[in-house]
Design a protein around this motif. Structure first.
Motif, PDB file in Angstrom:
ATOM      1  N   GLU A 188       0.827  -1.200   0.000  1.00  0.00           N
ATOM      2  CA  GLU A 188       0.000   0.000   0.000  1.00  0.00           C
ATOM      3  C   GLU A 188       0.863   1.252   0.000  1.00  0.00           C
ATOM      4  O   GLU A 188       0.557   2.232  -0.699  1.00  0.00           O
ATOM      5  N   LEU A 191       2.142   1.745  -3.433  1.00  0.00           N
ATOM      6  CA  LEU A 191       1.119   2.317  -4.302  1.00  0.00           C
ATOM      7  C   LEU A 191       0.914   3.798  -3.998  1.00  0.00           C
ATOM      8  O   LEU A 191       0.756   4.626  -4.912  1.00  0.00           O
ATOM      9  N   LEU A 192       0.924   4.130  -2.676  1.00  0.00           N
ATOM     10  CA  LEU A 192       0.781   5.532  -2.311  1.00  0.00           C
ATOM     11  C   LEU A 192       1.950   6.351  -2.838  1.00  0.00           C
ATOM     12  O   LEU A 192       1.768   7.497  -3.291  1.00  0.00           O
ATOM     13  N   GLU A 194       3.738   5.658  -5.505  1.00  0.00           N
ATOM     14  CA  GLU A 194       3.574   5.814  -6.949  1.00  0.00           C
ATOM     15  C   GLU A 194       2.509   6.866  -7.275  1.00  0.00           C
ATOM     16  O   GLU A 194       2.693   7.696  -8.167  1.00  0.00           O
ATOM     17  N   ARG A 195       1.396   6.818  -6.522  1.00  0.00           N
ATOM     18  CA  ARG A 195       0.362   7.818  -6.758  1.00  0.00           C
ATOM     19  C   ARG A 195       0.849   9.211  -6.389  1.00  0.00           C
ATOM     20  O   ARG A 195       0.523  10.193  -7.078  1.00  0.00           O
ATOM     21  N   ALA A 196       1.625   9.284  -5.283  1.00  0.00           N
ATOM     22  CA  ALA A 196       2.173  10.588  -4.913  1.00  0.00           C
ATOM     23  C   ALA A 196       3.112  11.110  -5.980  1.00  0.00           C
ATOM     24  O   ALA A 196       3.115  12.310  -6.296  1.00  0.00           O
ATOM     25  N   GLU A 197       3.910  10.213  -6.566  1.00  0.00           N
ATOM     26  CA  GLU A 197       4.808  10.640  -7.639  1.00  0.00           C
ATOM     27  C   GLU A 197       4.011  11.100  -8.856  1.00  0.00           C
ATOM     28  O   GLU A 197       4.362  12.103  -9.505  1.00  0.00           O
ATOM     29  N   GLU A 198       2.930  10.367  -9.167  1.00  0.00           N
ATOM     30  CA  GLU A 198       2.082  10.784 -10.290  1.00  0.00           C
ATOM     31  C   GLU A 198       1.454  12.143 -10.011  1.00  0.00           C
ATOM     32  O   GLU A 198       1.400  13.008 -10.899  1.00  0.00           O
ATOM     33  N   ARG A 199       0.960  12.317  -8.769  1.00  0.00           N
ATOM     34  CA  ARG A 199       0.355  13.601  -8.436  1.00  0.00           C
ATOM     35  C   ARG A 199       1.400  14.717  -8.450  1.00  0.00           C
ATOM     36  O   ARG A 199       1.110  15.845  -8.889  1.00  0.00           O
ATOM     37  N   TRP A 202       2.031  15.510 -11.980  1.00  0.00           N
ATOM     38  CA  TRP A 202       0.909  16.286 -12.497  1.00  0.00           C
ATOM     39  C   TRP A 202       0.975  17.726 -12.012  1.00  0.00           C
ATOM     40  O   TRP A 202       0.733  18.671 -12.776  1.00  0.00           O
ATOM     41  N   GLY A 288       3.992  12.531  -0.454  1.00  0.00           N
ATOM     42  CA  GLY A 288       2.728  12.218  -1.093  1.00  0.00           C
ATOM     43  C   GLY A 288       1.614  13.169  -0.675  1.00  0.00           C
ATOM     44  O   GLY A 288       0.833  13.630  -1.497  1.00  0.00           O
ATOM     45  N   ALA A 292      -0.250  15.787  -3.105  1.00  0.00           N
ATOM     46  CA  ALA A 292      -1.703  15.792  -3.295  1.00  0.00           C
ATOM     47  C   ALA A 292      -2.285  17.181  -3.049  1.00  0.00           C
ATOM     48  O   ALA A 292      -3.150  17.643  -3.786  1.00  0.00           O
TER      49      ALA A 292
END
Length: 436
Positions: A188, A191-192, A194-199, A202, A288, A292
């Motif tokens: 988890e 995944l967080l 990776e999502r933080a890196e994507e955000r 962005w 992260g 966000a």
């Protein structure tokens, strides 16, 4: 997977049904000791049963070696131990078998049933054996000793291995559950991350787009006016020196204003770089969360940079008029103060529309309309078709990003943006932005 999980996975490399080599070695050693024990106990069993001693030894060796499969078939090991209990052999096999049975993930009713069978079998055999010893005179104690010896012996050979097995099995299941939870938590967190890196990516893209849009608005408008004034200065330098001096002063003012706005933007960028360097040592989860928040507020943060407002709109129109454009400004409704990002967006839309007129329709009459409504503010910049042969002598280039930037600004605030040619051959830019 955590480090503990990786070590556990690397350890699962044993032969056959064993997960580890040391488990195979341990079971092999226990089976060897059990086979020797049962083989030795097969000698008196053969004498009492009246069979050849060799048969009793071979029987004991075969029965004792069953302990080798205790991890794969614990029920079979316990049943064999119960079956050879009347022959007074397999004590080690019975103890280890009951421990393995209790430690396995089997239904409790099976464990209780087999443990009860082992307890009853040991009790009966002990009772008969002690009673025979007392009948032969080997023991001279009272009759009370027979049930006492049978009960204590059966409990001593059954209860400790079962209780220990239950404890070890529960602890093992707890450790497996904790390991799985740790692995799940790390997945988890990954995944967080990776999502933080994507955000974060962005947010960086949004910030780059915003900076590019600001740079385009500041540089394009100011430099366009400077180029127009420079062309006019070149045309009237000899004919009208006083007008040339005024144009030169306007060019200098435009250049200073452009440099001031660029300096403010670069100052904000340098401050952002300092924040980025300080954030390098922040933990991943904090990164992260920060990413966000930055992503959710990327558009609103445009107001943090000191930008123009609607009160400067007359000055903006005056600059275009000074460059030779015929501009008509009309304001409808009650003038009031809006949020900083709303006023800045409205100002930039008018500014970029006027810049496009300078580039593509030099000399065309332009109408700038601003309407203050109840829940929104509307603006429209419309120019008439340029006169034939009145193209821009300055040769202003166009990057093709002006309309895109205006649309992005308006849509980001929940507004509506429309642009396109008019029936008369001119061009119209319209935008409506919510007041809140």
């Amino acid at each position: 997977m955590t480090a503990t999980g990786e070590e556990h996975a690397r350890a699962l490399t044993g032969p056959w049904w064993w997960t580890r080599w040391r488990s195979a070695v341990l079971d092999g050693s226990l089976a060897l000791v059990s086979a020797v024990e049962c083989g030795a106990e097969g000698i008196p069993f053969a004498r009492d049963a009246g069979i050849p001693v060799s048969v009793g030894i071979v029987f004991g060796l075969i029965a004792g070696s069953v302990l080798l499969v205790r991890r794969k078939w614990p029920i079979a090991v316990v049943l064999v131990a119960i079956a050879i209990t009347p022959a007074q052999m397999g004590f080690l096999m019975g103890i280890v078998g009951l421990y393995t049975l209790a430690a396995c993930e089997l239904p409790r009713r099976i464990i209780v049933a087999l443990a009860g069978m082992s307890l009853l079998g040991t009790m009966i055999v002990t009772f008969v054996r002690v009673r025979q010893d007392m009948a032969r005179g080997d023991l001279t104690l009272g009759d009370w000793f027979v049930p006492f010896a049978s009960i204590t012996t059966s409990l001593g050979l059954t209860a400790p291995p079962v209780l220990l097995g239950l404890y070890v099995g529960a602890r093992r299941r707890l450790m497996e559950s904790l390991r799985e939870r740790a692995d799940s938590l790390e997945r988890e967190l990954q995944l967080l991350a990776e999502r933080a890196e994507e955000r974060a990516e962005w947010a960086r893209n949004e910030e780059r787009t915003r900076i590019a849009r600001e740079m385009h608005d500041v540089v394009a408008h100011r430099v366009s006016l400077m180029v127009v004034h420079a062309a006019a200065l070149q045309a009237v330098a000899r004919k009208d020196p006083e007008k040339a001096v005024r144009n030169a002063a306007l060019v200098g003012d435009m250049g200073r204003q452009a440099l001031t706005e660029l300096r403010e933007m670069l100052g904000v960028l340098r401050a952002g770089d300092g924040v980025g360097r300080r954030a390098a040592s922040v933990p991943l989860v904090a990164v992260g969360v920060a990413a966000a928040e930055a992503a959710s507020k990327a558009v609103v943060e445009e107001a943090a940079v000191d930008g123009p407002c609607l009160s400067e709109l007359e000055e903006l129109v005056g600059q275009s008029a000074a460059a030779g454009m015929v501009v008509d400004l009309s304001v409808e409704g009650e003038v009031r103060v809006y949020a900083a990002e709303v006023e800045q967006t409205a100002y930039r839309v008018v500014q970029e529309a006027l810049t496009n007129v300078h580039k593509h329709a030099a000399g065309a009459k332009t109408y700038v309309r601003l309407a203050h409504r109840g829940a929104e503010i509307a603006m429209q910049v419309e120019n008439e078709p340029p006169e034939p042969g009145s193209g821009s002598a300055a040769g202003l280039p166009s990057g093709g990003n002006g309309l895109v930037g205006m649309r992005e600004r308006v849509v980001a605030l929940g507004g509506v943006f429309v642009s396109g040619p008019t029936d008369a051959g001119g061009f119209r830019v319209s935008a409506v932005i919510p007041a809140a």
